[in-house]
Structures are given as structure tokens and as C-alpha cells.
Design an enzyme around this catalytic site. Structure first.
Site, PDB file in Angstrom:
ATOM      1  N   HIS A  63       0.827  -1.212   0.000  1.00  0.00           N
ATOM      2  CA  HIS A  63       0.000   0.000   0.000  1.00  0.00           C
ATOM      3  C   HIS A  63       0.858   1.259   0.000  1.00  0.00           C
ATOM      4  O   HIS A  63       1.967   1.271   0.525  1.00  0.00           O
ATOM      5  CB  HIS A  63      -0.903   0.021   1.236  1.00  0.00           C
ATOM      6  CG  HIS A  63      -1.803  -1.166   1.313  1.00  0.00           C
ATOM      7  ND1 HIS A  63      -2.215  -1.690   2.515  1.00  0.00           N
ATOM      8  CD2 HIS A  63      -2.367  -1.938   0.360  1.00  0.00           C
ATOM      9  CE1 HIS A  63      -3.012  -2.733   2.293  1.00  0.00           C
ATOM     10  NE2 HIS A  63      -3.107  -2.902   0.986  1.00  0.00           N
ATOM     11  N   ASP A 168      -6.457  -6.029  -2.282  1.00  0.00           N
ATOM     12  CA  ASP A 168      -5.114  -6.521  -2.580  1.00  0.00           C
ATOM     13  C   ASP A 168      -5.117  -7.592  -3.666  1.00  0.00           C
ATOM     14  O   ASP A 168      -4.170  -7.692  -4.445  1.00  0.00           O
ATOM     15  CB  ASP A 168      -4.434  -7.013  -1.311  1.00  0.00           C
ATOM     16  CG  ASP A 168      -4.119  -5.870  -0.347  1.00  0.00           C
ATOM     17  OD1 ASP A 168      -4.083  -4.706  -0.791  1.00  0.00           O
ATOM     18  OD2 ASP A 168      -3.913  -6.144   0.849  1.00  0.00           O
TER      19      ASP A 168
END
Length: 180
Positions: A63, A168
Site C-alpha cells: 500500500h 489486494d
């Protein structure tokens, strides 16, 4: 034992070993002291603290925030994680390189990750409680992620089939991502 600031292969990423004072009751540790960290070259001013609790095999990341990049100071309060920082700054001589460190409630280590880096971790213990300080507030419009298994990054994750969020799972490869 005095606090130690250990450089990593990516000089801006720093592995920190806080000073710990044990006694018969347990121990005490100072997890952040602005002036001591600043003296070691960590200039970030932290604005937000995040906490996650995850189970074995969970992988969170990679991230980053695009227009409001966050420096992070990551600590595993309990359990053990494998914490990763990836340089995502195209103009950097270490672009696309990564470093990783084992952080645990037992070793008390921290990883300082500068702005412009992607961050992720996977849980190695049964569960893990992770605290990370951020130098920018969360900005949903700037929130980005990269695929954890991108072959161009070739991160040697210690899990083969991690548990991932929908976000994700859908993360783009580096070649398709918006970067710094």
C-alpha cells in the site's frame, strides 16, 4: 541498552531497536521520542496512528498514497510479522528495490519507511497486533496498492498462499500502477 538506529540496504529505511527497561513486573519501552528520532535523521511528523490485528498467513499490502505520501513507523506489539518496504520513486537510484525485517512483540523492533515507499506485511505467528504511525492522514482518493506477488519486484515473501483482501487481490502490477 540504548536505542539503536540501524541502516538497511535502502539507506532511508531504518530498522530501530528501542531501549527496553525490564523488571520483575515485565518491561517498559519508549516507542517514539520525536527529538531522538529526529537526531537519527527521521524528520517525519506523525499525524495518524493505525492499528491492525491479523491472523497467520494474512498479507496486507503493498500500500501507498500517491499525492499525499505517508512515511510510516511500524511496530508489532504482539506476534510476529515480516514487514516490507519498496522504493516506488521513479527518480530514485533504488527504484523497485525492497527490504524486509522481522518485527515482533518479542524483539520490539520498528521499521521506519519514508514517504514514497510502498508498504506491506505478512503475519508469521498465530496472530499479530501491529501499530503504525503515519506522517499524512489517510486519503481515500490517494490510496493505491501494488500486487504483492509482482514478478518485477520479486519479493521473497515467506508465505506462498496468503490471505488477501479484495483490494489486494485486485491490485495492479508495477508496470500498470500510478507511481511517484
Amino acid at each position: 541498552m540504548a536505542i539503536k538506529f540501524n541502516p538497511t540496504e535502502l539507506s532511508e529505511v531504518i530498522l530501530i531497536e528501542p531501549e527496553v527497561w525490564p523488571d520483575d513486573r515485565g518491561h517498559f519501552a519508549e516507542l517514539y521520542h520525536r527529538e531522538k528520532y529526529r537526531a537519527a535523521g527521521i524528520e517525519a511528523v506523525f499525524l495518524q496512528d493505525n492499528f491492525s490485528f491479523s491472523c497467520r498467513g494474512a498479507l496486507r499490502g503493498l500500500h501507498y498514497q500517491l499525492n499525499k505520501p505517508q512515511a510510516k513507523l511500524v511496530t508489532a506489539l504482539a506476534g510476529e510479522i515480516w514487514d516490507v518496504a519498496v522504493d516506488l520513486r521513479r527518480s530514485s537510484p533504488t527504484f523497485k528495490r525492497w527490504v524486509a525485517a522481522r518485527l515482533s512483540g518479542e524483539n520490539k523492533r520498528q521499521l521506519y519507511i519514508p514517504a514514497g515507499f510502498g508498504h506491506g506485511f505478512c503475519v508469521l505467528s498465530e496472530t499479530a497486533s501491529v501499530l503504525y504511525k503515519c506522517s499524512e492522514l489517510y486519503s481515500p482518493a490517494d490510496d493505491r496498492s501494488l500486487r504483492w506477488s509482482d514478478p518485477e519486484l520479486a519479493i521473497a515473501w515467506p508465505v506462498q498462499e496468503p490471505m488477501l483482501s479484495k483490494k489486494d487481490l485486485a491490485a495492479p502490477l508495477l508496470a500498470e500502477a500510478e507511481l511517484f
